[in-house]
Design an enzyme around this catalytic site. Sequence first.
Site, short mmCIF file in Angstrom:
data_model
loop_
_atom_site.label_atom_id
_atom_site.label_comp_id
_atom_site.label_asym_id
_atom_site.label_seq_id
_atom_site.Cartn_x
_atom_site.Cartn_y
_atom_site.Cartn_z
N HIS A 20 3.57 -0.48 -4.82
CA HIS A 20 4.22 0.90 -4.85
C HIS A 20 4.38 1.38 -5.94
CE1 HIS A 20 5.74 -1.10 -0.99
NE2 HIS A 20 4.90 -0.13 -0.42
N LYS A 44 10.53 -0.66 12.78
CA LYS A 44 9.96 -1.75 11.85
C LYS A 44 11.02 -2.88 11.81
CE LYS A 44 5.96 -0.54 9.49
NZ LYS A 44 5.07 -0.55 8.23
N ARG A 93 -5.07 0.78 0.29
CA ARG A 93 -5.55 -0.45 -0.17
C ARG A 93 -6.66 -1.07 0.16
NH1 ARG A 93 -0.64 -3.42 1.92
NH2 ARG A 93 -1.27 -2.16 3.58
N SER A 131 4.48 -5.76 1.85
CA SER A 131 5.90 -6.10 1.88
C SER A 131 6.25 -7.32 2.75
CB SER A 131 6.71 -4.84 2.32
OG SER A 131 6.60 -3.72 1.49
N1 COA Z 1 1.43 -1.68 -2.56
C1 COA Z 1 1.81 -2.70 -1.95
N2 COA Z 1 1.88 -2.25 -0.39
C2 COA Z 1 1.63 -1.37 0.10
C3 COA Z 1 1.13 -0.11 -0.76
C4 COA Z 1 0.71 -0.64 -2.09
N3 COA Z 1 0.40 0.56 -2.76
N4 COA Z 1 0.81 0.80 0.11
C5 COA Z 1 1.10 0.53 1.35
N5 COA Z 1 1.71 -0.66 1.47
C6 COA Z 1 2.09 -1.59 2.63
C7 COA Z 1 3.63 -1.77 2.81
O1 COA Z 1 4.19 -2.49 1.86
C8 COA Z 1 3.67 -1.78 4.05
O2 COA Z 1 3.31 -3.14 4.55
P1 COA Z 1 4.16 -3.97 5.60
O3 COA Z 1 3.81 -3.40 6.79
O4 COA Z 1 3.60 -5.33 5.44
O5 COA Z 1 5.71 -3.98 5.49
C9 COA Z 1 2.51 -0.88 4.75
O6 COA Z 1 1.57 -1.05 3.63
C10 COA Z 1 2.87 0.34 5.12
O7 COA Z 1 3.96 0.42 5.78
P2 COA Z 1 4.91 1.50 5.52
O8 COA Z 1 5.55 1.90 4.23
O9 COA Z 1 6.08 1.58 6.42
O10 COA Z 1 4.03 2.95 5.64
P3 COA Z 1 3.37 3.65 6.96
O11 COA Z 1 1.99 3.94 6.47
O12 COA Z 1 3.66 2.76 8.18
O13 COA Z 1 4.15 5.00 7.28
C11 COA Z 1 6.00 6.40 7.15
C12 COA Z 1 5.53 5.02 7.11
C13 COA Z 1 7.45 6.50 6.95
C14 COA Z 1 5.34 7.34 6.15
C15 COA Z 1 5.77 7.05 8.37
O14 COA Z 1 6.25 6.36 9.58
C16 COA Z 1 6.38 8.48 8.60
O15 COA Z 1 5.92 9.50 8.30
N6 COA Z 1 7.56 8.35 9.50
C17 COA Z 1 8.49 9.77 9.49
C18 COA Z 1 8.39 10.13 10.99
C19 COA Z 1 7.03 11.02 11.09
O16 COA Z 1 6.88 11.92 10.64
N7 COA Z 1 6.10 10.57 12.19
C20 COA Z 1 5.09 11.28 12.39
C21 COA Z 1 3.92 10.70 11.60
S1 COA Z 1 2.17 11.36 12.11
#
Ligand code: COA
Length: 161
Positions: A20, A44, A93, A131
Amino acid sequence: MNTQRTAIYPGTFDPITFGHLDIMRRALSLCDRLIVAVALNPKKNPVFNSDDRVRFIQQSVQDLKGIEVLPFDTLLTDFAALHKANIIIKGLRAVSDFEYELQMGLMNRNLNDNLETVFMIPSQEYSFLSSSFVKEIAKHGGDVSKMVPKSVQEGMSKITS
Ligand code: COA
C-alpha cells in the site's frame, strides 16, 4: 480557480502493508493531495478497528508530504465529491485483481462520471502481498518485518497474543 489535484486511495487497510505504501508514494506523483480513505467496511470483519488502521497509516506516512488519512463510511463517490477529488487510485497486483476492480471502477463511474479510476502497479516485490496473508503469518508467529511498517508490527501483538 483552485487547480489543486486531489486523489483518493481507498481501502480497508487491515492493516496497511509496504505494498500500500508503495502505491501511495507512486500516487503522489500524480496529484497534489492524496487522501487515504480508510473504509470502516464491517462486512470484511476487520481485525483492527478503524482508529488503529488510521493510526498505523498516519505513523507510516510521516515522511511523505501531501497525504491525509481519513476514515469513511459512505459511498466512495460521495466521499470523493465531499473532498473535491476527481481521481481514485487503486492498486492492481495481478490479473486476479482485475475483474473485481473493473466492476468497481465501472460502477463508480456510473455513480459519478467525473471521477477517473487510475490503476497503479506496485513494485514486483509487493505483488504477492495482501493484508490477509500478513495477518495469517503474524498469527502463527511468522516474521512480517519485510511486509509491514513498524507501527503495524508493534500493533500485531493484538492478534498474536
Ligand atoms: N499492496 C498490498 N496489498 C494490496 C494492495 C497493495 N498495493 N492493493 C490491494 N491490496 C490488498 C489488500 O490488502 C486487501 O487484501 P485482503 O483482502 O487480503 O485484506 C485487498 O487487496 C483489497 O481489499 P480492500 O482494501 O478492502 O479493497 P477493495 O478493492 O475490496 O475495496 C473499498 C474496498 C473500500 C475501496 C470499497 O469497498 C469501497 O469503495 N467501499 C465504499 C462503499 C462503496 O462506494 N461501494 C460501492 C463500490 S462500487
